[in-house]
Scaffold this motif. Structure first.
Motif, PDB file in Angstrom:
ATOM      1  N   GLY A 136       0.766  -1.317   0.008  1.00 52.80           N
ATOM      2  CA  GLY A 136      -0.021  -0.016   0.018  1.00 52.80           C
ATOM      3  C   GLY A 136       0.974   1.429  -0.024  1.00 52.80           C
ATOM      4  O   GLY A 136       0.228   2.406   0.096  1.00 52.80           O
ATOM      5  N   ASP A 137       2.040   1.079  -0.016  1.00 53.63           N
ATOM      6  CA  ASP A 137       2.965   2.451  -0.054  1.00 53.63           C
ATOM      7  C   ASP A 137       2.612   3.330  -1.396  1.00 53.63           C
ATOM      8  O   ASP A 137       2.179   2.604  -2.516  1.00 53.63           O
ATOM      9  N   LEU A 138       2.958   4.471  -1.309  1.00 57.95           N
ATOM     10  CA  LEU A 138       2.632   5.491  -2.680  1.00 57.95           C
ATOM     11  C   LEU A 138       3.943   5.890  -3.207  1.00 57.95           C
ATOM     12  O   LEU A 138       5.024   5.680  -2.431  1.00 57.95           O
ATOM     13  N   LEU A 139       3.777   6.053  -4.350  1.00 62.34           N
ATOM     14  CA  LEU A 139       5.136   6.352  -5.388  1.00 62.34           C
ATOM     15  C   LEU A 139       4.901   7.701  -6.193  1.00 62.34           C
ATOM     16  O   LEU A 139       3.659   7.745  -6.792  1.00 62.34           O
ATOM     17  N   HIS A 155       3.072  -4.291 -12.412  1.00 62.38           N
ATOM     18  CA  HIS A 155       2.898  -5.470 -11.273  1.00 62.38           C
ATOM     19  C   HIS A 155       2.570  -5.119 -10.134  1.00 62.38           C
ATOM     20  O   HIS A 155       1.594  -5.742  -9.592  1.00 62.38           O
ATOM     21  N   HIS A 156       3.092  -4.214  -9.522  1.00 71.01           N
ATOM     22  CA  HIS A 156       3.009  -3.701  -8.077  1.00 71.01           C
ATOM     23  C   HIS A 156       1.629  -3.219  -7.812  1.00 71.01           C
ATOM     24  O   HIS A 156       1.080  -3.158  -6.744  1.00 71.01           O
ATOM     25  N   LEU A 157       0.849  -2.394  -8.987  1.00 71.08           N
ATOM     26  CA  LEU A 157      -0.156  -1.851  -8.972  1.00 71.08           C
ATOM     27  C   LEU A 157      -1.275  -2.765  -8.902  1.00 71.08           C
ATOM     28  O   LEU A 157      -2.276  -3.040  -8.055  1.00 71.08           O
ATOM     29  N   GLU A 158      -1.146  -3.949  -9.642  1.00 71.54           N
ATOM     30  CA  GLU A 158      -2.058  -5.034  -9.913  1.00 71.54           C
ATOM     31  C   GLU A 158      -1.972  -5.874  -8.612  1.00 71.54           C
ATOM     32  O   GLU A 158      -3.244  -6.167  -8.314  1.00 71.54           O
ATOM     33  N   GLY A 163       0.344   1.096  -3.460  1.00 75.11           N
ATOM     34  CA  GLY A 163      -0.958   1.788  -3.058  1.00 75.11           C
ATOM     35  C   GLY A 163      -1.510   2.895  -4.115  1.00 75.11           C
ATOM     36  O   GLY A 163      -2.794   3.212  -4.051  1.00 75.11           O
ATOM     37  N   GLY A 164      -0.256   3.223  -4.646  1.00 79.25           N
ATOM     38  CA  GLY A 164      -0.920   4.531  -5.511  1.00 79.25           C
ATOM     39  C   GLY A 164       0.590   4.970  -6.293  1.00 79.25           C
ATOM     40  O   GLY A 164       1.533   5.009  -5.742  1.00 79.25           O
ATOM     41  N   LEU A 165       0.174   5.551  -7.371  1.00 81.16           N
ATOM     42  CA  LEU A 165       1.151   6.099  -8.273  1.00 81.16           C
ATOM     43  C   LEU A 165       0.748   7.472  -8.739  1.00 81.16           C
ATOM     44  O   LEU A 165      -0.138   7.880  -9.341  1.00 81.16           O
ATOM     45  N   GLY A 166       1.573   8.590  -8.417  1.00 81.31           N
ATOM     46  CA  GLY A 166       1.402   9.826  -8.999  1.00 81.31           C
ATOM     47  C   GLY A 166       2.489  10.385  -9.749  1.00 81.31           C
ATOM     48  O   GLY A 166       3.589  10.279  -9.345  1.00 81.31           O
ATOM     49  N   MET A 167       2.336  10.765 -11.048  1.00 81.68           N
ATOM     50  CA  MET A 167       3.182  11.045 -11.995  1.00 81.68           C
ATOM     51  C   MET A 167       3.036  12.541 -12.595  1.00 81.68           C
ATOM     52  O   MET A 167       1.597  12.583 -13.235  1.00 81.68           O
ATOM     53  N   ASN A 185      -7.678   3.301 -10.526  1.00 83.36           N
ATOM     54  CA  ASN A 185      -8.233   4.443  -9.957  1.00 83.36           C
ATOM     55  C   ASN A 185      -7.139   5.015  -8.982  1.00 83.36           C
ATOM     56  O   ASN A 185      -7.496   6.313  -8.726  1.00 83.36           O
ATOM     57  N   ASN A 186      -5.968   4.416  -8.584  1.00 85.99           N
ATOM     58  CA  ASN A 186      -5.214   5.126  -7.762  1.00 85.99           C
ATOM     59  C   ASN A 186      -3.813   5.455  -8.503  1.00 85.99           C
ATOM     60  O   ASN A 186      -2.661   5.515  -8.210  1.00 85.99           O
TER      61      ASN A 186
END
Length: 228
Positions: A136-139, A155-158, A163-167, A185-186
């Motif tokens: 559930g960690d965020l990047l 893979h880690h999102l699936e 837990g979430g990716l912001g780019m 959605n995350n």
């Protein structure tokens, strides 16, 4: 426009290539150096550019923590008081981030202890792979798309490990709006606007103008960072 070796080879009077910002991935610095052309960028701390990047990182962090995309879905579905966000945004002491020599230790060890990791690496940096221990960690990535391994991120999102990716940057730009990674959605994507604020653009334009006048007058350059 990219200043590759073919473009630079045709330059007859060029004295300086100056980036409107800090990223120089589009400039063949070696070719420019061989041609006797100086290459420069604008220091981010002098124009507010660095501060605006930091603001975007925080914006993406908060968007992930408070589930920005899920909130938009709730609005469309006329659902109130959903989703339930998180608030684990915090700032440890500097002693927790650096070792006794004044530099942080192994990046993987450091990242494995964090709830949210902000990637500020250059395009040519080593790729960031399996750095998350807790599910559930965020990047957040506000630097360049290259350091993130696309397949590993998906893979880690699936699996839910990520837990979430912001780019604000992507592997290719402009990024395909139909790319499968955007169906999560995350995942939050912004169009490479971290450094694009009214203040930073005006400040950078002033630096460019000042350097142009210095070049025309034959004076020593100030207000920029030479890289060759």
């Amino acid at each position: 426009m990219r200043f590759d070796s073919n473009v630079i080879a045709r330059a007859k009077q060029m004295k300086l290539i100056m980036q409107f910002g800090v990223g120089l991935e589009g400039v063949d610095i070696d070719a420019a150096t061989k041609k006797g052309i100086k290459v420069a960028r604008i220091p981010g701390d002098a124009t507010g550019n660095a501060a605006s990047w930091a603001e975007m990182a925080i914006c993406l962090m908060l968007g992930l923590l408070r589930k920005q995309n899920e909130m938009l879905i709730s609005v469309k579905q006329k659902t109130l008081e959903e989703p339930t966000g998180d608030t684990h945004l915090g700032f440890p002491s500097i002693d927790d981030l650096i070792d006794k020599k004044g530099i942080h230790g192994d990046i993987y060890e450091f990242a494995s202890d964090a709830d949210t990791v902000v990637c500020c690496l250059s395009w040519h940096s080593e790729r960031v792979l399996h750095i998350f221990n807790e599910k559930g960690d965020l990047l957040v990535n506000v630097a360049r798309g290259g350091p993130l391994d696309y397949e590993a991120v998906v893979h880690h999102l699936e699996s839910g490990q990520l837990g979430g990716l912001g780019m604000d940057v992507a592997w290719t730009e402009p990024f395909d709006p139909d790319d499968p990674i955007l169906k999560f959605n995350n995942v939050i994507l912004t169009p490479h606007v971290s450094g694009i604020t009214e203040h930073s653009c005006i400040s950078m334009a002033k630096v460019i103008g000042d350097v142009a006048l210095q070049l025309h007058a034959g004076n020593h350059f100030t207000g920029k960072e030479l890289v060759n």
